[in-house]
Design a protein around this motif. Structure first.
Motif, short mmCIF file in Angstrom:
data_model
loop_
_atom_site.label_atom_id
_atom_site.label_comp_id
_atom_site.label_asym_id
_atom_site.label_seq_id
_atom_site.Cartn_x
_atom_site.Cartn_y
_atom_site.Cartn_z
N GLY A 1 0.82 -1.20 0.00
CA GLY A 1 0.00 0.00 0.00
C GLY A 1 0.86 1.25 0.00
N PHE A 2 0.27 2.37 -0.37
CA PHE A 2 1.00 3.64 -0.38
C PHE A 2 1.52 4.00 1.00
CE2 PHE A 2 -1.50 4.79 -4.33
CZ PHE A 2 -0.39 4.83 -5.16
N ARG A 3 0.74 3.66 2.01
CA ARG A 3 1.10 4.02 3.39
C ARG A 3 1.27 2.77 4.25
NH1 ARG A 3 -2.86 6.89 1.38
NH2 ARG A 3 -2.59 9.11 0.95
N GLY A 4 1.85 1.73 3.68
CA GLY A 4 1.99 0.47 4.39
C GLY A 4 0.79 -0.42 4.14
N GLY A 5 0.82 -1.61 4.73
CA GLY A 5 -0.26 -2.55 4.52
C GLY A 5 -0.23 -3.15 3.13
N ALA A 6 -1.37 -3.62 2.65
CA ALA A 6 -1.46 -4.27 1.33
C ALA A 6 -2.67 -3.74 0.59
CB ALA A 6 -1.56 -5.78 1.50
N ARG A 7 -2.64 -3.83 -0.71
CA ARG A 7 -3.76 -3.45 -1.58
C ARG A 7 -3.75 -4.39 -2.78
NH1 ARG A 7 -1.55 1.83 -4.90
NH2 ARG A 7 0.58 1.09 -5.12
N ILE A 8 -4.76 -4.27 -3.62
CA ILE A 8 -4.89 -5.14 -4.79
C ILE A 8 -4.70 -4.31 -6.04
CG2 ILE A 8 -6.35 -6.81 -6.00
CD1 ILE A 8 -8.11 -6.81 -3.38
N ARG A 9 -3.86 -4.80 -6.96
CA ARG A 9 -3.79 -4.20 -8.29
C ARG A 9 -4.71 -5.01 -9.21
NH1 ARG A 9 0.37 -1.46 -11.75
NH2 ARG A 9 1.83 -1.59 -10.01
#
Length: 553
Positions: A540-548
């Motif tokens: 993620g932009f600020r840590g953590g995770a996200r999905i592309r």
């Protein structure tokens, strides 16, 4: 039906199974050990290191002749760092992409001869330079060729009359598909094994060169398996501690944290800016940035590269738009598509070919006007095609020049022949086509693994990153997200061309995004809609995770 929620440990087992990695192979794959094989399995390695030692000892003028891309330039810097360590300041020559094109040139040989060079080492080129190496020899220059490209355009048994050739085709070394910078690195390692102590170089010093070797391995799209995977992995580790002022400045300017650099940062942010130097200006901009020791100098070079990279983006977007318009008028596209325009700039056509290949799932040969009644261009291949083999299989005389490996290549053809190239390439492909290989390739593809949103966590992302670095022959794992509800949408970016979604399912919520969202995607992805899609896990932009998001189903 109850949703399966895998723990990070269970996800690791699923990914290992999907990738065909056994329990016995697991440790070596996930945590590769630094190890270089017997480099003297390169047939001419002993001759090469002995000649370099003689040149160092006798204070000869040594020349480096390197390619102008993100394989050749890092390889040239690797050699420069090495020679500096043993007390030599080499003369560096990188050809002008527009005036000289790829490979050795008479102009380059003459320039090095005028500088008093008596030993020339090539990086990422030279294997087809039979006439140019003969010219160097006639001028009293011994040549050591380090290259990895297929010797297209020559009898494969015929090589330049160099003092030594370090090339996978002349070796039984365990890594059969290294990038050009890695071949140059092997030469350095073999020298240090033999003469490092005599030259006062500490054991293990060469590992500091791995940042650029790993970068080139990733940039040049060689298979990320075996030793290449190890070089890329350790290269990233060294890159995260890089001492190179130029890279530090480039990272800072692009808001990249060196300690968390990934292969995607290198291939999507760093490589395009360094490659822009030769595409839009002079390759020495990129070389000087990687060799910079002064932060103010590095900052000025980064600003220049950012400016010309913006110009490059605009140019590529215009050409892709023109190409798409032309392709829309063709009812059926063959497996290999040839497209071009005399107004298109050859230097950027590799990027155009990449974008077209991704959009149409075809191999593309894209051409422009190379001057002197010549067409020049670049090709990018889908995984089941091999650029070098295909070009080698064409009728004799069709290509004036060609070079490449599996995924990519460059070519030159006479203007009167360009109209027959597409038919010839597809004919060569048909002659080489093997149904069994195609079936095996299809069976080898890994389907996306179902994943609930609650698993979009930093812990699960760390598990996925164990399988990195991702690239050729080691694609990023894809996941299937089914029946998720869009809670909110947001456009972001300078021109609001990127899409971010807040998603929810029965297990939890997560953020997903895509760059350069299409009109169709924006129409589909509206607040309140339920969608299923394939995506990858990203930081993620600020840590953590996200999905592309990769594909809406």
């Amino acid at each position: 039906m109850q949703t399966t929620i895998p723990t990070p440990e269970e996800l690791e087992k699923e990914l290992l199974k999907a990738c065909g990695i056994s329990e016995k192979e697991k440790e070596a794959f996930l945590h590769p050990e630094y190890s270089i094989g017997d480099l003297f399995k390169f047939k001419d390695m002993k001759k090469a290191v002995e000649r370099i030692y003689m040149a160092v000892k006798n204070k000869e003028t040594i020349g480096i002749y390197a390619d102008y891309d993100c394989d050749g330039i890092p390889g040239a810097v690797v050699l420069c760092d090495f020679f500096e360590k043993v007390g030599v300041v080499p003369v560096v020559y990188i050809p002008d992409r527009h005036d000289e094109g790829y490979g050795l040139s008479a102009r380059g040989i003459e320039s090095l001869a005028q500088s008093g060079v008596t030993l020339m080492i090539t990086v990422d080129l030279g294997i087809t330079g039979i006439a140019e190496v003969a010219d160097a020899n006639a001028r009293g220059i011994d040549v050591i060729v380090t290259d990895h490209h297929a010797p297209i355009g020559t009898d494969t048994a015929e090589f330049p009359a160099a003092h030594a050739i370090i090339h996978p085709a002349k070796s039984v070394y365990r890594n059969a598909e290294p990038c050009g910078a890695a071949v140059a690195f092997y030469l350095v390692c073999a020298f240090l094994q033999t003469y490092g102590a005599a030259c006062g170089v500490p054991t293990g010093w060469e590992k500091w060169l791995l940042d650029l070797v790993g970068f080139a391995t990733l940039s040049d799209m060689v298979p990320l398996a075996g030793e290449n995977r190890m070089l890329a992995s350790y290269g990233l580790s060294v890159m995260r501690k890089t001492r190179r002022v130029g890279l530090q400045s480039l990272f800072l300017h692009n808001k990249l944290f060196a300690s968390a650099i990934t292969e995607q940062d290198l291939t999507f942010t760093v490589a395009p800016r360094l490659n822009a130097a030769s595409r839009m200006d002079t390759p020495m901009l990129a070389f000087n940035l990687l060799r910079a020791t002064d932060f103010a100098e590095a900052e000025a070079l980064v600003q220049k590269l950012e400016s010309i990279n913006s110009e490059r983006k605009t140019l590529v977007a215009r050409i892709v738009k023109e190409a798409n318009k032309h392709l829309e008028g063709r009812n059926v596209l063959p497996e290999i598509v040839v497209i071009g325009n005399p107004d298109w700039r050859p230097a950027v056509l590799g990027l155009v070919a990449t974008k077209l290949s991704e959009s149409y799932a075809r191999s593309f040969f894209v051409w422009g006007n190379g001057g002197d009644d010549m067409i020049k261009g670049s090709c990018r291949m889908i995984e089941t095609h091999h650029a070098a083999y295909l070009m080698q299989a064409l009728p004799e005389g069709m290509l004036l020049h060609a070079g490449g490996h599996q995924a990519a290549g460059g070519f030159a053809v006479a203007k009167e022949q360009i109209h027959f190239l597409e038919e010839a390439l597809n004919g060569a492909l048909g002659a080489q086509h093997n149904e069994k290989e195609s079936e095996e390739t299809a069976e080898a593809s890994v389907p996306p693994l179902p994943l609930p949103l609650v698993c979009v966590t930093e812990r699960h992302l760390r598990t996925v990153r164990l399988f990195a670095p991702f690239g050729a022959s080691n694609p990023q794992p894809e996941f299937l997200f089914e029946n998720v509800t869009i809670a909110s949408t947001k456009m972001f970016g300078k021109n609001k061309e990127h899409l971010e979604l807040t998603l929810r399912d029965a297990t939890g919520s997560a953020t997903a995004f895509t760059f350069f969202a299409s009109a169709d995607m924006c129409e589909t992805c509206i607040t309140g809609a339920t969608i299923s899609f394939i995506g990858t896990l990203e930081p993620g932009f600020r840590g953590g995770a996200r999905i592309r998001i990769q594909e809406i189903l």
